[in-house]
Enzyme design. Structure first.
Site, PDB file in Angstrom:
ATOM      1  N   ALA A  25       0.860  -1.193   0.000  1.00  0.00           N
ATOM      2  CA  ALA A  25       0.000   0.000   0.000  1.00  0.00           C
ATOM      3  C   ALA A  25       0.884   1.227   0.000  1.00  0.00           C
ATOM      4  CB  ALA A  25      -0.929  -0.001   1.205  1.00  0.00           C
ATOM      5  N   GLY A  27       0.614   5.443   1.105  1.00  0.00           N
ATOM      6  CA  GLY A  27      -0.130   6.520   1.728  1.00  0.00           C
ATOM      7  C   GLY A  27       0.549   7.847   1.493  1.00  0.00           C
ATOM      8  N   GLY A  28       0.015   8.881   2.160  1.00  0.00           N
ATOM      9  CA  GLY A  28       0.560  10.212   1.968  1.00  0.00           C
ATOM     10  C   GLY A  28       1.927  10.392   2.579  1.00  0.00           C
ATOM     11  N   MET A  29       2.285   9.565   3.584  1.00  0.00           N
ATOM     12  CA  MET A  29       3.550   9.755   4.285  1.00  0.00           C
ATOM     13  C   MET A  29       4.554   8.641   4.024  1.00  0.00           C
ATOM     14  SD  MET A  29       4.042  10.609   8.324  1.00  0.00           S
ATOM     15  CE  MET A  29       5.625  11.174   8.964  1.00  0.00           C
ATOM     16  N   ALA A  30       4.066   7.421   3.692  1.00  0.00           N
ATOM     17  CA  ALA A  30       4.986   6.296   3.564  1.00  0.00           C
ATOM     18  C   ALA A  30       4.384   5.252   2.626  1.00  0.00           C
ATOM     19  CB  ALA A  30       5.280   5.675   4.942  1.00  0.00           C
ATOM     20  N   THR A  31       5.256   4.320   2.193  1.00  0.00           N
ATOM     21  CA  THR A  31       4.847   3.175   1.382  1.00  0.00           C
ATOM     22  C   THR A  31       5.200   1.908   2.154  1.00  0.00           C
ATOM     23  OG1 THR A  31       5.224   4.390  -0.667  1.00  0.00           O
ATOM     24  CG2 THR A  31       5.136   1.983  -0.815  1.00  0.00           C
ATOM     25  N   VAL A  32       4.274   0.927   2.129  1.00  0.00           N
ATOM     26  CA  VAL A  32       4.463  -0.330   2.845  1.00  0.00           C
ATOM     27  C   VAL A  32       4.751  -1.433   1.828  1.00  0.00           C
ATOM     28  CG1 VAL A  32       3.449  -1.999   4.434  1.00  0.00           C
ATOM     29  CG2 VAL A  32       2.937   0.436   4.684  1.00  0.00           C
ATOM     30  N   LYS A  47       7.958  -0.487   6.132  1.00  0.00           N
ATOM     31  CA  LYS A  47       7.321   0.821   5.911  1.00  0.00           C
ATOM     32  C   LYS A  47       8.416   1.868   5.736  1.00  0.00           C
ATOM     33  CE  LYS A  47       4.101   4.021   8.108  1.00  0.00           C
ATOM     34  NZ  LYS A  47       3.220   4.215   9.278  1.00  0.00           N
ATOM     35  N   ASP A 145      -5.370   8.344  14.831  1.00  0.00           N
ATOM     36  CA  ASP A 145      -5.911   8.095  13.488  1.00  0.00           C
ATOM     37  C   ASP A 145      -6.575   6.725  13.432  1.00  0.00           C
ATOM     38  OD1 ASP A 145      -4.602   8.159  10.066  1.00  0.00           O
ATOM     39  OD2 ASP A 145      -6.523   8.786  10.892  1.00  0.00           O
TER      40      ASP A 145
END
Length: 664
Positions: A25, A27-32, A47, A145
């Protein structure tokens, strides 16, 4: 189209240990990613923070030290319902976390498939989520969150199909949580924005979060599991966020008829707009959820008993034992309900009490010394009351100084001089206010604040600017995702296409503005993508005569541009070409030929199969001495069958050449 092929991290080895296998996945801050720990031979989740989030230390939001400290704190948070953190470090300058890999789906995926869950399933999953959050709250962490995307659900080892009662839920993304103490004391902490559909009202109004904020978000998640929707929606995120502040969450039974009233009460308790009216933390809400699950389970079992036909030998048992819970979710032993206590009537006043007091007062006033003592006591009591009133009303307060538009250093110095403390809220972008200048103070100037108390300041982050990320070499879809990811606020357009021999079709060639340029939000980013290799390939022309090269290019539909250059090559011979051979070009493209202008040295032309008279004339016009062999009679009846020198051989003026002719 599989966009993962353009990810340069796929297949790479991180820290000499973690081999990246696939992307899970982004996201706006990191990739997993999924990775294999080659040392322990196990699959893990990796991550990695995005490059755009890693800024220099000069006033930027990201802090590697904070990231490391939080990773250590999270790694100590050991709980069966928390995604474990194994390791942390940096790779190519990018911080990363190594986490437990959970084989399952997110709660968001399950809700997308099933829309909503049964009350028993929803409560069973919520117990595990609250159990994880409760462990975090006891460790001083606030998730900030909580949402279905951060809840991973794995099917129980025994299977169970669509029944989620025995599934295992794990809460993820504690990597973005901050310690409660750090969020209150550290002014340099980065801003963490919760998802607006689940955000607590206090996060919207003043940016403050504590365990009760997680309780609110968990209540919204429970509402969505029961109803298949979130309570509020709107055209813009800010509209949704402020509905949490201005409106009460509706009862779930208003959307789904037939839900037990205990579920309405549970959601209402967790989603009170005032933090003080909610359960104090996830542990407190967990007790309420467990009690609600017992009630719902017993009612469900009771209803099943009523509907089940009674056979002749069946014994009806009124008491239904609820299903056995896992150890982490067992309720404590049932405590007997507290007996209602009636307040006993106050004993009657002794007979003659008022009369006794009256007599004692009269005796005191009759004695001068008693009268003086009574008056002195009344004066002292009055002074104490006046002094206490002054202290409570005015004496214990200070007047808040004017701090607006002061720099951070000036504001801290002013507060120290007044004997006051300072705490910081999340900074805000302001185009017209320099960085680290006070935007907001609470209490405002001139208001009272307790001596030694704290004044809350919000500082300016200066003009909002972002660095254009480098998306060259990525596919258009992946580049669009990167350019539109948080916190970027760009307008992205495909500005054009051009052919490229090396870059595949639909791959980004360049952007305008260039990568690394600092731009404000709303900037239009123009993206140029490749059309792939051009349809025509430029042939090799160097060493050929101008006439031959021109004929070849024109037959291909290309334009010829001739440049005369000094060279030791024969006259009219192609010395250099642009573009070089093998280059892809479009039809009607220009090909520049640099042609030798060496008048003293020419290339022997091809005269074979020409009429002997024509060939002799051509060679003579070049200043060559021509010897014609084999001709008897009219030369135009003969054609050239051989020549010496051969075609393209350099020849000089006055050089002797031979052509052999025969009748034909």
């Amino acid at each position: 189209m599989n966009t993962q092929t353009a990810d340069p991290l796929l297949g790479s080895l991180v820290d000499g240990r973690y081999r990246i296998r696939g992307r899970v996945a982004r996201g706006g801050m990191a990739t997993v990613y999924t990775a294999v720990d080659e040392r322990l031979e196990r699959t893990v989740a990796l991550k990695i923070i995005h490059p755009a989030q890693v800024r220099d230390a000069a006033g930027q939001a990201f802090s590697l030290d904070r990231f490391t400290d939080e990773a250590k704190t999270i790694a100590r948070l050991t709980h069966p319902n928390v995604v474990a953190v194994y390791d942390q470090g940096t790779h190519a300058g990018l911080p990363y976390l190594v986490m437990e890999y959970v084989r399952g789906r997110t709660l968001r995926d399950i809700l997308a498939e099933r829309r909503r869950l049964s009350p028993v399933e929803a409560l069973a999953l919520m117990e595990q989520v609250l159990s994880a959050l409760g462990a975090a709250h006891r460790a001083g962490l606030v998730h900030r969150d909580v949402k279905p995307e951060n809840v991973l659900v794995a099917e129980a080892p025994s299977g169970g199909g669509q029944n989620l009662v025995d599934a295992v839920a794990k809460v993820a993304d504690f990597g973005l949580a901050r310690a409660v103490e750090a969020s209150a004391d550290d002014p340099s902490g980065g801003q963490l924005m919760a998802t607006v559909a689940y955000v607590a009202p206090e996060l919207v109004t003043d940016g403050h979060a504590d365990p009760r904020s997680d309780v609110y978000s968990a209540g919204i998640v429970l509402f969505e599991m029961l109803t298949g929707r979130v309570p509020y929606d709107g055209e813009r995120p800010v509209e949704v966020a402020w509905q949490h502040v201005d409106r009460d969450v509706p009862p779930p039974s208003r959307i789904v008829a037939g839900l037990p009233p205990v579920l309405d009460e549970l959601v209402a308790s967790a989603t009170r707009r005032s933090p003080g009216a909610r359960p104090t933390d996830a542990g407190a809400l967990l007790s309420a959820v467990q009690a609600a699950r017992e009630s719902v389970t017993q009612n469900t079992n009771a209803a099943t008993q009523l509907l089940r036909p009674v056979a002749q030998d069946t014994v009806v048992v009124n008491h239904v034992v609820p299903s056995e819970r896992p150890s982490w979710a067992r309720l404590p032993g049932a405590q007997p309900a507290p007996r209602s206590r009636r307040r006993s009537a106050a004993p009657a006043a002794p007979v003659g009490l008022l009369e006794q007091l009256k007599q004692r007062y009269q005796r005191t006033m009759a004695d001068p010394r008693g009268r003086l003592a009574l008056i002195s006591g009344a004066v002292v009591l009055a002074l104490l009351v006046l002094t206490g009133g002054w202290w409570l009303g005015w004496g214990r307060y200070e007047v808040t100084p004017q701090l607006m538009n002061l720099t951070q250093e000036q504001a801290e110095a002013t507060l120290r001089a007044a004997g006051l403390q300072v705490v910081y809220g999340d900074p805000q972008f302001r185009e017209d206010v320099p960085k680290d200048v006070v935007l907001v103070q609470d209490p405002p100037p001139g208001e009272r604040v307790l001596r030694g108390g704290a004044v809350r300041l919000i500082l300016s982050k200066g003009a909002e600017r972002y660095l254009v990320p480098d998306v060259s070499g990525k596919t258009w879809d992946l580049a669009l995702t990167d350019l539109q990811a948080e916190p970027f606020k760009f307008k992205v357009v495909k500005a054009g296409e051009r052919y490229d021999d090396l870059i595949p079709k639909n791959t980004v060639l360049d952007t305008d503005p260039k990568a690394g340029t600092e731009v404000p939000p709303g900037t239009e980013i123009k993206v140029i993508v490749s059309k792939g290799r051009a349809p025509l390939t430029v042939p090799f022309l160097e060493g050929k005569s101008l006439a031959e090269a021109t004929k070849t290019l024109q037959e291909m539909g290309l334009r010829v541009v001739v440049e005369r250059v000094q060279s030791d090559k024969p006259y009219d011979v192609v010395v250099k070409q642009d573009p070089p051979n093998g280059t892809g070009v479009e039809k009607n493209a220009a090909v520049t030929l640099q042609v030798s202008d060496n008048q003293s040295l020419r290339a022997m032309p091809e005269v074979r199969n020409a009429r002997c008279g024509d060939a002799e004339g051509l060679l003579a016009s070049m200043g060559l001495q021509v010897e014609v062999r084999g001709v008897l009679g009219d030369k135009n009846w003969f054609k050239v069958v051989n020549q010496d020198p051969q075609p393209n051989t350099p020849v000089q003026q006055g050089q002797h050449v031979i052509i052999d002719c025969q009748l034909g």
